[in-house]
Design a protein around this motif. Structure first.
Motif, PDB file in Angstrom:
ATOM      1  N   SER A  74       0.852  -1.184   0.000  1.00  0.00           N
ATOM      2  CA  SER A  74       0.000   0.000   0.000  1.00  0.00           C
ATOM      3  C   SER A  74       0.891   1.238   0.000  1.00  0.00           C
ATOM      4  CB  SER A  74      -0.940  -0.002   1.205  1.00  0.00           C
ATOM      5  OG  SER A  74      -0.188   0.024   2.405  1.00  0.00           O
ATOM      6  N   GLU A  75       0.375   2.305  -0.504  1.00  0.00           N
ATOM      7  CA  GLU A  75       1.127   3.561  -0.604  1.00  0.00           C
ATOM      8  C   GLU A  75       0.900   4.410   0.638  1.00  0.00           C
ATOM      9  OE1 GLU A  75       0.280   7.439  -3.154  1.00  0.00           O
ATOM     10  OE2 GLU A  75       0.900   5.756  -4.420  1.00  0.00           O
ATOM     11  N   SER A  76       1.981   4.981   1.169  1.00  0.00           N
ATOM     12  CA  SER A  76       1.894   5.912   2.296  1.00  0.00           C
ATOM     13  C   SER A  76       2.784   7.102   2.004  1.00  0.00           C
ATOM     14  CB  SER A  76       2.353   5.250   3.596  1.00  0.00           C
ATOM     15  OG  SER A  76       1.465   4.238   3.987  1.00  0.00           O
ATOM     16  N   ASN A  77       2.282   8.286   2.341  1.00  0.00           N
ATOM     17  CA  ASN A  77       3.030   9.517   2.107  1.00  0.00           C
ATOM     18  C   ASN A  77       3.392  10.159   3.439  1.00  0.00           C
ATOM     19  OD1 ASN A  77       2.917   9.805  -0.914  1.00  0.00           O
ATOM     20  ND2 ASN A  77       0.746   9.568  -0.457  1.00  0.00           N
ATOM     21  N   PHE A  78       4.603  10.715   3.493  1.00  0.00           N
ATOM     22  CA  PHE A  78       5.120  11.339   4.701  1.00  0.00           C
ATOM     23  C   PHE A  78       5.677  12.713   4.359  1.00  0.00           C
ATOM     24  CE2 PHE A  78       5.285   6.788   5.127  1.00  0.00           C
ATOM     25  CZ  PHE A  78       4.824   6.558   6.413  1.00  0.00           C
ATOM     26  N   LYS A  79       5.590  13.609   5.307  1.00  0.00           N
ATOM     27  CA  LYS A  79       6.074  14.973   5.115  1.00  0.00           C
ATOM     28  C   LYS A  79       7.527  15.104   5.545  1.00  0.00           C
ATOM     29  CE  LYS A  79       2.234  16.946   3.784  1.00  0.00           C
ATOM     30  NZ  LYS A  79       2.114  17.335   2.406  1.00  0.00           N
ATOM     31  N   LYS A  80       8.181  16.085   4.984  1.00  0.00           N
ATOM     32  CA  LYS A  80       9.556  16.409   5.370  1.00  0.00           C
ATOM     33  C   LYS A  80       9.615  16.582   6.888  1.00  0.00           C
ATOM     34  CE  LYS A  80      13.112  19.928   4.739  1.00  0.00           C
ATOM     35  NZ  LYS A  80      13.480  21.167   4.046  1.00  0.00           N
ATOM     36  N   GLY A  81      10.608  15.937   7.511  1.00  0.00           N
ATOM     37  CA  GLY A  81      10.785  16.037   8.957  1.00  0.00           C
ATOM     38  C   GLY A  81      10.145  14.900   9.747  1.00  0.00           C
ATOM     39  N   GLU A  82       9.259  14.148   9.126  1.00  0.00           N
ATOM     40  CA  GLU A  82       8.615  13.035   9.838  1.00  0.00           C
ATOM     41  C   GLU A  82       9.602  11.889  10.022  1.00  0.00           C
ATOM     42  OE1 GLU A  82       4.439  11.697   9.262  1.00  0.00           O
ATOM     43  OE2 GLU A  82       4.473  13.134   7.593  1.00  0.00           O
ATOM     44  N   LEU A  86      13.906  13.722   4.670  1.00  0.00           N
ATOM     45  CA  LEU A  86      14.553  15.003   4.361  1.00  0.00           C
ATOM     46  C   LEU A  86      13.761  15.783   3.326  1.00  0.00           C
ATOM     47  CD1 LEU A  86      18.353  14.064   4.310  1.00  0.00           C
ATOM     48  CD2 LEU A  86      17.012  15.110   6.153  1.00  0.00           C
ATOM     49  N   THR A  87      12.824  15.109   2.663  1.00  0.00           N
ATOM     50  CA  THR A  87      11.872  15.728   1.737  1.00  0.00           C
ATOM     51  C   THR A  87      10.533  15.050   1.987  1.00  0.00           C
ATOM     52  OG1 THR A  87      12.221  14.060   0.024  1.00  0.00           O
ATOM     53  CG2 THR A  87      13.681  16.001  -0.050  1.00  0.00           C
ATOM     54  N   ASP A  88       9.511  15.472   1.286  1.00  0.00           N
ATOM     55  CA  ASP A  88       8.284  14.686   1.294  1.00  0.00           C
ATOM     56  C   ASP A  88       8.636  13.330   0.689  1.00  0.00           C
ATOM     57  OD1 ASP A  88       6.974  16.849   2.355  1.00  0.00           O
ATOM     58  OD2 ASP A  88       5.851  17.332   0.545  1.00  0.00           O
ATOM     59  N   ARG A 147       9.712   7.454  -3.635  1.00  0.00           N
ATOM     60  CA  ARG A 147      10.079   8.820  -4.017  1.00  0.00           C
ATOM     61  C   ARG A 147      10.481   9.587  -2.763  1.00  0.00           C
ATOM     62  NH1 ARG A 147       5.374  10.477  -6.089  1.00  0.00           N
ATOM     63  NH2 ARG A 147       4.777  11.608  -4.234  1.00  0.00           N
ATOM     64  N   GLY A 148      11.526  10.407  -2.881  1.00  0.00           N
ATOM     65  CA  GLY A 148      11.951  11.256  -1.776  1.00  0.00           C
ATOM     66  C   GLY A 148      13.348  10.922  -1.286  1.00  0.00           C
ATOM     67  N   VAL A 149      13.728  11.574  -0.177  1.00  0.00           N
ATOM     68  CA  VAL A 149      15.054  11.407   0.418  1.00  0.00           C
ATOM     69  C   VAL A 149      14.886  11.134   1.908  1.00  0.00           C
ATOM     70  CG1 VAL A 149      17.298  12.500   0.848  1.00  0.00           C
ATOM     71  CG2 VAL A 149      16.059  12.998  -1.273  1.00  0.00           C
ATOM     72  N   VAL A 150      15.570  10.082   2.385  1.00  0.00           N
ATOM     73  CA  VAL A 150      15.494   9.682   3.790  1.00  0.00           C
ATOM     74  C   VAL A 150      16.911   9.582   4.336  1.00  0.00           C
ATOM     75  CG1 VAL A 150      14.846   7.798   5.373  1.00  0.00           C
ATOM     76  CG2 VAL A 150      13.341   8.409   3.457  1.00  0.00           C
ATOM     77  N   ARG A 151      17.100  10.109   5.542  1.00  0.00           N
ATOM     78  CA  ARG A 151      18.393   9.922   6.211  1.00  0.00           C
ATOM     79  C   ARG A 151      18.216   8.894   7.310  1.00  0.00           C
ATOM     80  NH1 ARG A 151      20.268  13.132  11.143  1.00  0.00           N
ATOM     81  NH2 ARG A 151      18.344  13.941  12.028  1.00  0.00           N
ATOM     82  N   GLU A 152      19.283   8.117   7.511  1.00  0.00           N
ATOM     83  CA  GLU A 152      19.306   7.109   8.568  1.00  0.00           C
ATOM     84  C   GLU A 152      20.427   7.496   9.506  1.00  0.00           C
ATOM     85  OE1 GLU A 152      18.311   2.641   7.998  1.00  0.00           O
ATOM     86  OE2 GLU A 152      20.465   2.877   7.605  1.00  0.00           O
ATOM     87  N   PHE A 153      20.167   7.416  10.821  1.00  0.00           N
ATOM     88  CA  PHE A 153      21.174   7.891  11.765  1.00  0.00           C
ATOM     89  C   PHE A 153      21.042   7.194  13.107  1.00  0.00           C
ATOM     90  CE2 PHE A 153      17.422  10.507  12.185  1.00  0.00           C
ATOM     91  CZ  PHE A 153      17.308  10.779  13.534  1.00  0.00           C
ATOM     92  N   TYR A 154      22.161   7.238  13.843  1.00  0.00           N
ATOM     93  CA  TYR A 154      22.187   6.826  15.246  1.00  0.00           C
ATOM     94  C   TYR A 154      22.090   8.093  16.074  1.00  0.00           C
ATOM     95  CZ  TYR A 154      23.988   2.310  13.609  1.00  0.00           C
ATOM     96  OH  TYR A 154      24.156   1.105  12.981  1.00  0.00           O
ATOM     97  N   SER A 155      21.593   7.945  17.277  1.00  0.00           N
ATOM     98  CA  SER A 155      21.413   9.109  18.130  1.00  0.00           C
ATOM     99  C   SER A 155      21.753   8.761  19.568  1.00  0.00           C
ATOM    100  CB  SER A 155      19.956   9.579  18.052  1.00  0.00           C
ATOM    101  OG  SER A 155      19.734  10.684  18.869  1.00  0.00           O
ATOM    102  N   ASN A 156      22.398   9.708  20.243  1.00  0.00           N
ATOM    103  CA  ASN A 156      22.556   9.606  21.694  1.00  0.00           C
ATOM    104  C   ASN A 156      22.284  10.985  22.272  1.00  0.00           C
ATOM    105  OD1 ASN A 156      24.940  11.166  21.600  1.00  0.00           O
ATOM    106  ND2 ASN A 156      26.233   9.358  21.418  1.00  0.00           N
ATOM    107  N   ASP A 157      22.487  11.165  23.555  1.00  0.00           N
ATOM    108  CA  ASP A 157      22.147  12.433  24.193  1.00  0.00           C
ATOM    109  C   ASP A 157      22.937  13.607  23.632  1.00  0.00           C
ATOM    110  OD1 ASP A 157      20.348  11.108  25.795  1.00  0.00           O
ATOM    111  OD2 ASP A 157      21.753  10.878  27.466  1.00  0.00           O
ATOM    112  N   GLN A 158      24.143  13.347  23.145  1.00  0.00           N
ATOM    113  CA  GLN A 158      25.007  14.426  22.688  1.00  0.00           C
ATOM    114  C   GLN A 158      24.842  14.773  21.211  1.00  0.00           C
ATOM    115  OE1 GLN A 158      26.485  11.804  24.598  1.00  0.00           O
ATOM    116  NE2 GLN A 158      26.128  13.036  26.424  1.00  0.00           N
TER     117      GLN A 158
END
Length: 192
Positions: free
Chosen positions: A29-37, A98-100, A54-65
């Motif tokens: 099924s198709e799902s659309n997401f907004k920039k920043g989601e 990073l985009t829709d 379609r679009g651009v997605v970033r993948e990242f690790y995160s900690n408190d800093q």
């Protein structure tokens, strides 16, 4: 729903019988997401097979800093955390639009039903894991043996669309340098 990229992916990289391929494609099924989601947050289980249509997605690790970028998805491909998806383990990764973004999605239960029905689908999982392991090894080798300028040059040559579509401060994080250092590297490479 536009499934051209998804159909092409399976038809070329993981050929299934045509009946199985048609049923698989129709199950997304198709799902659309907004920039920043956020598409994925650490400690959550990735229970859906997600294909970036379609679009651009970033993948990242995160900690408190800080946040450390580990990948950018700019082309039509699967962006699921396969380790989390396959083993039902909490993900260590985060993904942000990073985009829709437009995704094609199928739930784990439905996907498993299709794997059970069409055994050739098991090769998809096996080959995907093999490819991910190879990419991770190559990435680790590059991160440990190349200087940031060499890594940027590789991005410039191999993924120019990434450099055009991803904000520079995210590229700097990916390279493990400051935005100012990235600016100097960009100027140096541009003057060659």
């Amino acid at each position: 729903m536009n499934t051209t990229h998804l159909y092409h992916f399976f038809d070329t990289d993981f050929p299934l019988n045509q009946e199985g391929l048609k049923e698989l494609i129709e199950s997304f099924s198709e799902s659309n997401f907004k920039k920043g989601e956020r598409l994925l947050t650490e400690k959550s289980v990735d229970s859906k097979l997600r294909f970036l249509n379609r679009g651009v997605v970033r993948e990242f690790y995160s900690n408190d800093q800080k946040e450390t970028n580990i990948n950018f998805y700019t082309k039509a491909q699967f962006i699921t955390d396969f380790s989390s998806f396959n083993n039902l383990l909490p993900s260590r990764k985060n993904q942000e639009c990073l985009t829709d973004v437009q995704l094609l999605i199928i739930g784990k239960d439905r996907f498993q039903q299709l794997l059970d029905k069409y055994p050739c689908g098991k090769s998809f999982i096996d080959q995907t894991f093999q490819k991910l392991l190879e990419e991770r090894e190559e990435f680790e080798y590059i991160r440990l043996t190349k200087q940031p300028e060499e890594m940027y040059q590789m991005l410039f040559e191999n993924s120019p669309e990434c450099l055009q579509k991803v904000p520079q401060y995210h590229i700097a994080s990916f390279l493990g340098i400051t935005p100012e250092t990235l600016s100097r590297i960009r100027k140096k490479i541009a003057s060659k």
